[in-house]
Structure formats: C-alpha cells, structure tokens
Design an enzyme around this catalytic site. Structure first.
Site: not given
Lengths: 563, 160
Positions: A49, A111-112, A161, A477
C-alpha cells in the site's frame, strides 16, 4: 438513481474525472472492487500500500490532477500513513479511500480494524469517517474540493463495509460551499502595491520560489516577472522546475546543499520575494543569521506559513498565481513610465561572480564513477526532457544539483518528509499520467530497496520506468554526516549485503544493467533509455563521494563546506 | 502572556481531538478547555486559555483557523471581554471551622450546594483571580477536592 455505497464511490470518481486509481484490495473493500470493472477507471494493483499512495502522489505531482488511492482497512490503511505524511508535507492533492470494518463493529477491536481517521488526523488536510451512505456522495465531493483547493493536501475518506453495501438515491453535488472553509485566493491589492513599491526601490532583489509556484501553476507569471525586471531567481527543492534551469537569472537551489551564489545572494539581498516557499530549516540555516539585510515579502496561500519561522515585513496571503498576475498588472504602467525598478546590473554582476567563483562541481580525481557525472549524463542524454523522481539522501541532492529542470512537474521528490522509497512508486504514478514520457527514478542502493517490490507493478502494466541506482554500498547521506560530524563512526550505514540488482530486475521480468567502468555509463544509459521496458541500471559509484556544497545543520547559510 | 481563545466549530465527531491534537502536535499548551453547544444547532463553542508570546499566539490562532471544521477564532484577551469560571470545592468543615468557612463563603458570594456533618461543597463563579484567592483562603481548613469548568468568556457589548 439508487446506488450502493461502492457504486456511489466509483460513480463519483468517474464524475471527478479520475482515470486511474492506485490500490490494493482486502476484505473491507471487496464491495468496491466487485463494482470496479463496471466503471471506466484504470486500476493499478501495487504490491504494497505504500506503493499505492506514493504512486498516487507521483501521479498528482506530474499531472497537477488529484491522485487517488484505494486500500483496505487495518494494515492496508496504516501502510499508507508514510505516503500520506509525505503528501501532506509537500502539499500534494491526493484522496485516500480506506475500507473500514462494518459500523456496528467499530470500536470493538474487530479483525483488521484500526482508527485510521484518528491515526491520520495530524497528517491529512482533513479526513472523514462516513457512517451514513446518504452522506457519502457529498463527502467525496468535499474531499476532492479540499484536496485540490487552497493549499492542496491529502484527504482521507474511511468507508465502513456496511456503508459500501447500503443503497441510497444518488445525487452528486455540482459545487461545494463550506461555511468553515474559505481559503483566501486573491491578494489584498494594497499589499500588492506595497510589493511593487518595494521593487521600485530595491537594488539587490531576489526571488526565492517554492513548491507553491508549481502547485498554483504560476511559473509563466514568475518567469515574466524575473525576466522583465531582471531579478535573479533561486528555488527550494520543491520549487525546482518553476524557472528554466538554463536561464542566466537562475541561481540554482538554495539552502543546506544550495549553490554558493544562491546562498550568498539571499544573504546579501535587500529585497526577498518569497513566493510559495516556507522558510524551512533546510533552507534558512541558522535562522537568526538568515537574510539580515533584506526586506522580506512572503506570499503564501496558507496563512500559517507566514511569520512561522521568519518574521517577514510584508505578508501576503494569496494564491501565488493570483498574486503574480496582480503584481504584473500593477507593474505594467510603471514599466511604461520607466519607474518599475532601478537597474540591477551591478547586483547581477556580483551574483554572476559568485556563481562563476564557486559553481556546483565535484572532484574528477580517481578511476571510480562519479555519481554527479551520472546525473550530468542523464541530463545530457535526455536534454532535460524527462520526468525525474528521486529517492532521499545523496541521490536526491545530486539529482537536484546536476540536472537542470526547465519546466514544472518534472522533478518529483519527497522534500518535506524526506521519505526513502518514494521515488520508484512515484515514477510509476508519473508514468501512468504520461505514458509517452521518459520517467527516471534517480535512486540510491539503500532507498530503492524500500519499495523495490513495485518492480512487479511496473512490469505488470508495461511501464518503461527507468531506475538508475547510484550504488555506493552505503546509506550515503547519513554516512556523510558521520564522516563530517560524528568522527567517521559509520555505525549501521554500510550496506554489507546487497542484492544483485541485475538478477533482481530479471527475476521480476525487468531489464537489468550493471556499470562499473566510467566509459560505459553513457552507452549503457542510452541503451536503457531506449528500451521500452522497466529497467534497472545499477551504477557502482565512488563509495565515499559527498554532497557539496554543504551548510552544516544550524550554521548560517554562508558557512559552506565546498569541494 | 495568558490568552483566552474562543473557537466556533462544527459540532461533529472528532472536532475536540482535532483541536487538542493541534495543540499537542505543535507544542502549544492548553491551560483550560471548555466545550459546549451554541444556540445554533450543529455549532459548538470551545474556549481555550493558553500561554505564549505574540508569535506563538498568532500561530495558534492561524492554525486553529486552518482546521477545516473551524468557523471562527477570536482572541478575547485582545478585546474587552467578560471572563468567568465556575469551581466546586469540597472543604473539610468540622466543628468550629464551619462558621469561619461560611463567613468566607458570604464575602466571596459563593453558594453552599451540599452539606454533611464534616464537610461542605461550595460553588463559586468568577475570574481566575477570585478563584485563586478563595482557594488560598480555604486551604488552611483543608480542601479535599476541586472541580473546575475552565474559563468561558464573551466579548463585552459596545459602550456608547
């Protein structure tokens, strides 16, 4: 027309003119994905993602349109946070849609489930949790409006959802008016006159332009102003491309790794026109020593940017383009009368001397490939006509110093947040916006590994993005800072194990080259650029080459370490 | 310097945390904070007292205005305004103390809102100075508990 929440989202995207969405599916967005094939919207399936949000950001920076990203709840949402913060720091218009667990489960540690609205509150311009499907269309309209107006930025819309499944009458608002959000776009004309009056008296003026010039599409007006009045121009990292890099008035970037001429000019100027820039610490150096001789004019669409780091004399809250149009109008009659500004010849001579005394350069000693030379070669081969993205660190600074940008939206880099791993997915986004342009990610061997999985994405969609790795086997760097300020204690900066990037490219179905000999650089790059495929060119460069000039953190801008 | 900032906001979920998060994220301090609905449905007023020099207060006000859910921000310390805070104190009031406490209650124009054999709950309203003075006076009798609303304030009307 009755539509489900999922359909409302997609229909609204269509009406917003969204042609591509970068995303990754999951349980909480299946309903949206189920409907996606029914809409004329391309979907780019990323491999992580973070890749989706950076790609949407790169798409937005390159095209000027709003970038869109679609991910699932929980880890899908949290994986976008770095990219959201990246877009927020650089004021990039993106809209992020996240799935959420069904409303009855919110707060139950389902969940999630994650409170992504809470998590992203401080790194979005605004965000929403839509609990009622009848409010979805309006919220989406508002999200696009907020993302792209005023000071642009990321806006997140979290959609549970059950809201995606719920059905309601669809009506998409044509326009949006918000009682609590009305950015100032037009400048106060009195302030514009004041600026014109200051210009009329200034003997040593300088324009210090930032990303605001690019996001407001003000480059033409800026070029007109600078050339008409012969005012030298410097820009921040975010401003590169807003002024032609081969113009005699161009001083190069200013700040920590800015040019000698730009840093000395800003410190000796009697008038600074700060346009769409924000006096970041990487630009000002030691703030109490910054531009003490100058009257400072600051134009910014975001009032919070003004008087935040530096106290300025003339604040102007305005869109940069609207300001420049007004200023140029105000100057027109003065130009006719010959009263617009005195001659700056002496100042330009002085600035020119600084530039020729200490140009941005590097040591040509040794037999190893110089990373700066690689960037110069890329510039030569492309004639400056490529979209360059960068990762973060030395690769980013060399890309800023040794490639001359001539047009806006051709240099895409994580300026504010400094996000390693940005460049490659951003290049994918830019390539989606401009399939026919040459898009090159100038990368380091460290940062390219942070989103390397997107090779699969680039290959899958046939995107001929070029990745040029300036491979020094270090997190360069940080190593440079350790060398200069931490007694060469190279703790955790040497990448002792690295993948074989050629094999890696091939494993993903991309092309791979490795270059170790300076005489092979140009030939290989030429070949790679001509190839209509995703390519990695792994260039083994001088290991301990440093980025110069450098102003040590906290030092005044004129205390520069030179080559 | 102490400033009272009045913020008119959309009354929607998360507004308080947007404001509070702004203060904590940018290192501004909140001394007191009070939120309640206004007469206009959908709008709330927050009153925040904070400290800072001119530049910090300017940043606080601008940052608050930048929040998408904010309609209006007023620095009431700039204008002539009326400020009040309410406080409830549970004071130890056994035996002979009680009469003395009640005299102080009288002088300060407080109210006794709860009485039990060994303690009193006192309600007082006023500016910060008055509340501090009362606390100082009652401390010797033993203040068991304090609850305060934080300051609320309104701009004064035009005076001719």
């Amino acid at each position: 027309m009755e539509l489900s929440g999922a359909q409302i989202l997609l229909e609204s995207l269509r009406r917003e003119g969204v042609d591509v969405v970068f995303g990754f599916p999951g349980g909480a967005v299946i309903d949206i994905y189920h409907q996606l094939p029914n809409y004329p919207i391309k979907h780019v399936l990323v491999r992580h993602e973070q890749g989706a949000i950076h790609a949407a950001d790169g798409y937005a920076r390159a095209s000027g349109k709003v970038g869109v990203c679609l991910v699932t709840s929980g880890p899908g949402a949290t994986n976008t946070v770095t990219g959201i913060a990246t877009a927020y720091m650089d004021s990039i218009p993106v809209v992020i849609f996240t799935g959420q667990v069904p409303t009855p489960l919110i707060g139950n540690d389902a969940f999630q489930e994650v409170d992504i609205v809470g998590i992203t509150r401080s790194c979005t311009k605004h965000n929403y949790l839509v609990k009622d499907v009848t409010k979805l269309a309006h919220t989406i309209k508002e999200a696009f409006y907020l993302a792209s107006s005023g000071r642009p930025g990321p806006v997140l819309v979290d959609i549970p959802k059950d809201v995606q499944q719920a059905v309601t009458e669809y009506k998409y608002p044509k326009t949006i008016k918000m009682r609590s959000y009305n950015p100032t776009i037009e400048p106060n004309i009195k302030q514009v006159r004041k600026v014109a009056d200051l210009i009329a008296k200034a003997k040593k003026p300088i324009i210090y332009a930032g990303g605001g010039v690019i996001s407001s599409n003000a480059h033409e007006e800026l070029i007109w102003l600078a050339r008409t009045l012969k005012i030298p121009v410097t820009a921040t990292l975010m401003g590169l491309g807003c002024f032609p890099g081969d113009d005699p008035l161009w001083l190069g970037m200013l700040g920590m790794h800015g040019t000698f001429a730009a840093n000395h000019a800003i410190n000796n100027a009697d008038l600074i026109l700060a346009i769409g820039s924000r006096f970041d610490d990487r630009v000002t150096g030691k703030i109490s020593e910054f531009a003490k001789k100058a009257t400072i004019v600051h134009i910014d669409v975001d009032p919070t940017s003004i008087q935040k780091n530096v106290l300025v004399h003339v604040p102007v809250v305005s869109d940069c383009r609207a300001f420049l149009l007004a200023l140029n109008r105000e100057l027109a009659p003065r130009l006719d009368e010959g009263t617009a500004s005195p001659s700056h010849d002496k100042w330009l001579t002085q600035v020119g001397e600084w530039a020729s005394e200490h140009p941005v350069t590097y040591s040509h000693e040794g037999t190893a490939i110089k990373p700066q030379a690689v960037v110069e070669t890329i510039y030569r081969l492309t004639g400056g006509k490529a979209i360059i993205t960068t990762e973060v660190g030395q690769n980013q600074m060399w890309a800023a110093q040794f490639f001359r940008y001539h047009t806006p939206r051709t240099f895409l880099s994580s300026g504010g947040l400094g996000t390693m791993g940005y460049g490659f997915p951003a290049a994918i986004g830019a390539q989606m916006a401009f399939p026919d342009k040459l898009v090159i990610d100038i990368a380091g061997d460290g940062s390219i590994q942070m989103c390397i999985q997107e090779l699969a994405t680039a290959v899958c969609y046939g995107l001929p993005v070029k990745i040029v790795i300036l491979n020094n086997g270090y997190l360069g760097m940080v190593r440079q800072w350790q060398e200069l300020f931490y007694a060469k204690n190279y703790c955790a900066t040497c990448l002792e194990v690295a993948p074989d990037f050629v094999k890696l490219a091939e494993a993903y179905g991309a092309a791979g080259y490795r270059v170790t000999d300076p005489s092979e650089v140009e030939k290989t790059l030429k070949e790679a650029f001509a190839l209509p495929r995703t390519v990695i060119v792994d260039i083994v460069v001088d290991r301990e080459e440093n980025v110069y000039p450098m102003v040590p953190a906290g030092k005044p801008l004129t205390e520069m370490l030179l080559v | 310097m102490r400033h009272i900032i009045s913020i008119l906001v959309e009354n929607e979920p998360g507004v308080l945390s947007r404001v509070a998060g702004l203060f904590s994220g940018r290192g501004f301090n909140i001394e007191t904070l009070n939120v309640a609905p206004t007469l206009t449905p959908g709008l709330s007023i927050m009153t925040i007292t904070t400290h800072g020099d001119e530049q910090i207060i300017e940043q606080i006000i601008k940052q608050l205005r930048k929040l998408v859910t904010t309609l209006k921000v007023v620095d009431l310390s700039e204008a002539s305004s009326v400020e009040r805070e309410m406080m409830l104190l549970r004071v130890d009031a056994e035996g002979t103390k009680r009469a003395e406490i009640l005299r102080i209650v009288d002088i300060f124009r407080c109210k006794v809102v709860d009485v039990s054999p060994d303690e009193l709950i006192i309600e007082v309203t006023g500016e910060q100075g008055k509340l501090t003075a009362l606390i100082n006076l009652l401390q010797r009798y033993g203040i068991k508990e304090v609850a305060r609303t934080g300051a609320v304030a309104l701009r004064r009307g035009m005076q001719g």
